[in-house]
Design a protein around this motif. Sequence first.
Motif, PDB file in Angstrom:
ATOM      1  N   UNK A 100       0.837  -1.176   0.000  1.00 14.37           N
ATOM      2  CA  UNK A 100       0.000   0.000   0.000  1.00 14.37           C
ATOM      3  C   UNK A 100       0.885   1.244   0.000  1.00 14.37           C
ATOM      4  N   UNK A 101       0.531   2.224  -0.804  1.00 17.89           N
ATOM      5  CA  UNK A 101       1.328   3.439  -0.929  1.00 17.89           C
ATOM      6  C   UNK A 101       0.976   4.418   0.194  1.00 17.89           C
ATOM      7  N   UNK A 102       1.947   5.225   0.629  1.00 14.76           N
ATOM      8  CA  UNK A 102       1.664   6.225   1.655  1.00 14.76           C
ATOM      9  C   UNK A 102       0.529   7.146   1.212  1.00 14.76           C
ATOM     10  N   UNK A 103      -0.366   7.457   2.130  1.00 15.36           N
ATOM     11  CA  UNK A 103      -1.485   8.337   1.808  1.00 15.36           C
ATOM     12  C   UNK A 103      -2.682   7.623   1.244  1.00 15.36           C
ATOM     13  N   UNK A 104      -2.539   6.384   0.885  1.00 17.10           N
ATOM     14  CA  UNK A 104      -3.641   5.607   0.352  1.00 17.10           C
ATOM     15  C   UNK A 104      -3.991   4.528   1.372  1.00 17.10           C
ATOM     16  N   UNK A 105      -4.711   4.926   2.389  1.00 17.89           N
ATOM     17  CA  UNK A 105      -5.012   4.001   3.478  1.00 17.89           C
ATOM     18  C   UNK A 105      -6.520   3.850   3.655  1.00 17.89           C
ATOM     19  N   UNK A 106      -7.183   3.191   2.702  1.00 20.34           N
ATOM     20  CA  UNK A 106      -8.635   3.082   2.758  1.00 20.34           C
ATOM     21  C   UNK A 106      -9.111   2.153   3.871  1.00 20.34           C
ATOM     22  N   UNK A 107     -10.300   2.446   4.362  1.00 19.45           N
ATOM     23  CA  UNK A 107     -10.992   1.573   5.303  1.00 19.45           C
ATOM     24  C   UNK A 107     -12.217   1.064   4.568  1.00 19.45           C
ATOM     25  N   UNK A 108     -12.332  -0.246   4.407  1.00 25.25           N
ATOM     26  CA  UNK A 108     -13.438  -0.819   3.650  1.00 25.25           C
ATOM     27  C   UNK A 108     -14.490  -1.336   4.612  1.00 25.25           C
ATOM     28  N   UNK A 109     -15.725  -0.948   4.377  1.00 28.32           N
ATOM     29  CA  UNK A 109     -16.857  -1.438   5.157  1.00 28.32           C
ATOM     30  C   UNK A 109     -17.791  -2.138   4.185  1.00 28.32           C
ATOM     31  N   UNK A 110     -18.018  -3.427   4.379  1.00 30.92           N
ATOM     32  CA  UNK A 110     -18.890  -4.180   3.482  1.00 30.92           C
ATOM     33  C   UNK A 110     -20.343  -3.771   3.690  1.00 30.92           C
ATOM     34  N   UNK A 111     -21.071  -3.655   2.622  1.00 26.07           N
ATOM     35  CA  UNK A 111     -22.488  -3.365   2.671  1.00 26.07           C
ATOM     36  C   UNK A 111     -23.264  -4.577   2.168  1.00 26.07           C
ATOM     37  N   UNK A 112     -24.535  -4.621   2.412  1.00 20.22           N
ATOM     38  CA  UNK A 112     -25.356  -5.789   2.109  1.00 20.22           C
ATOM     39  C   UNK A 112     -25.494  -6.127   0.630  1.00 20.22           C
ATOM     40  N   UNK A 113     -25.642  -5.173  -0.228  1.00 18.74           N
ATOM     41  CA  UNK A 113     -26.043  -5.433  -1.605  1.00 18.74           C
ATOM     42  C   UNK A 113     -24.892  -5.656  -2.579  1.00 18.74           C
ATOM     43  N   UNK A 114     -23.751  -6.139  -2.128  1.00 16.43           N
ATOM     44  CA  UNK A 114     -22.628  -6.343  -3.025  1.00 16.43           C
ATOM     45  C   UNK A 114     -21.781  -5.097  -3.206  1.00 16.43           C
ATOM     46  N   UNK A 115     -22.114  -4.050  -2.531  1.00 16.12           N
ATOM     47  CA  UNK A 115     -21.366  -2.809  -2.553  1.00 16.12           C
ATOM     48  C   UNK A 115     -20.482  -2.751  -1.329  1.00 16.12           C
ATOM     49  N   UNK A 116     -19.477  -1.930  -1.403  1.00 18.94           N
ATOM     50  CA  UNK A 116     -18.668  -1.606  -0.236  1.00 18.94           C
ATOM     51  C   UNK A 116     -18.422  -0.108  -0.282  1.00 18.94           C
ATOM     52  N   UNK A 117     -18.216   0.478   0.862  1.00 21.70           N
ATOM     53  CA  UNK A 117     -17.865   1.897   0.920  1.00 21.70           C
ATOM     54  C   UNK A 117     -16.468   1.977   1.523  1.00 21.70           C
ATOM     55  N   UNK A 118     -15.650   2.816   0.918  1.00 16.70           N
ATOM     56  CA  UNK A 118     -14.263   2.972   1.334  1.00 16.70           C
ATOM     57  C   UNK A 118     -14.096   4.399   1.853  1.00 16.70           C
ATOM     58  N   UNK A 119     -13.806   4.539   3.126  1.00 22.50           N
ATOM     59  CA  UNK A 119     -13.535   5.858   3.700  1.00 22.50           C
ATOM     60  C   UNK A 119     -12.043   6.115   3.536  1.00 22.50           C
ATOM     61  N   UNK A 120     -11.696   7.050   2.663  1.00 23.46           N
ATOM     62  CA  UNK A 120     -10.293   7.325   2.367  1.00 23.46           C
ATOM     63  C   UNK A 120      -9.720   8.335   3.359  1.00 23.46           C
ATOM     64  N   UNK A 121      -8.430   8.565   3.262  1.00 31.26           N
ATOM     65  CA  UNK A 121      -7.783   9.561   4.123  1.00 31.26           C
ATOM     66  C   UNK A 121      -8.001  10.982   3.605  1.00 31.26           C
ATOM     67  N   UNK A 122      -8.602  11.132   2.417  1.00 29.37           N
ATOM     68  CA  UNK A 122      -8.918  12.462   1.884  1.00 29.37           C
ATOM     69  C   UNK A 122     -10.166  12.966   2.581  1.00 29.37           C
ATOM     70  N   UNK A 123     -10.296  14.289   2.672  1.00 29.11           N
ATOM     71  CA  UNK A 123     -11.466  14.872   3.317  1.00 29.11           C
ATOM     72  C   UNK A 123     -12.060  15.979   2.454  1.00 29.11           C
ATOM     73  N   UNK A 124     -13.406  15.999   2.393  1.00 30.20           N
ATOM     74  CA  UNK A 124     -14.082  17.116   1.732  1.00 30.20           C
ATOM     75  C   UNK A 124     -13.803  18.376   2.547  1.00 30.20           C
ATOM     76  N   UNK A 125     -14.093  18.270   3.829  1.00 30.40           N
ATOM     77  CA  UNK A 125     -13.799  19.285   4.837  1.00 30.40           C
ATOM     78  C   UNK A 125     -13.256  18.527   6.039  1.00 30.40           C
ATOM     79  N   UNK A 126     -12.689  19.215   6.990  1.00 30.15           N
ATOM     80  CA  UNK A 126     -12.119  18.544   8.163  1.00 30.15           C
ATOM     81  C   UNK A 126     -13.160  17.632   8.814  1.00 30.15           C
TER      82      UNK A 126
END
Length: 117
Positions: free
Chosen positions: A1-27
């Motif tokens: 994994x490259x520095x700055x690319x540290x996703x957190x994956x949360x599995x969802x029910x319908x075959x989707x997953x959501x990845x909360x990245x280290x980037x932020x829209x706002x703080x």
Amino acid sequence: MKPGYDPIVVELDSGWAVIATSREWLAGQPVEIFLRRRGYWTELDDGGEAIRRSGKPEGWLEAADRIAATEGMNVSRNGVVGVKYGERSGHDPDEITGRLADAARAIYLTLLDLSEE
């Protein structure tokens, strides 16, 4: 994994997953990337969040498309920033997720500037 690319994956029910990245829209508001696998294909997108947050000022699609293209991403007419790639393409999933988050955030910030003009 490259520095700055540290996703957190949360599995969802319908075959989707959501990845909360280290980037932020706002703080404190992480850029989330939605992941869906369909056969050999992986689809990643921002769920339309960059455009929803910034609105659609005049020229939004052209501006968003220019930014997305620099990272190899796409923008749909309904405002979803995303990319699709094949399982055998050799893409690094963490790296491409980070690039998509970067592109979505850059689009958001650029469109905010367009709104102010």
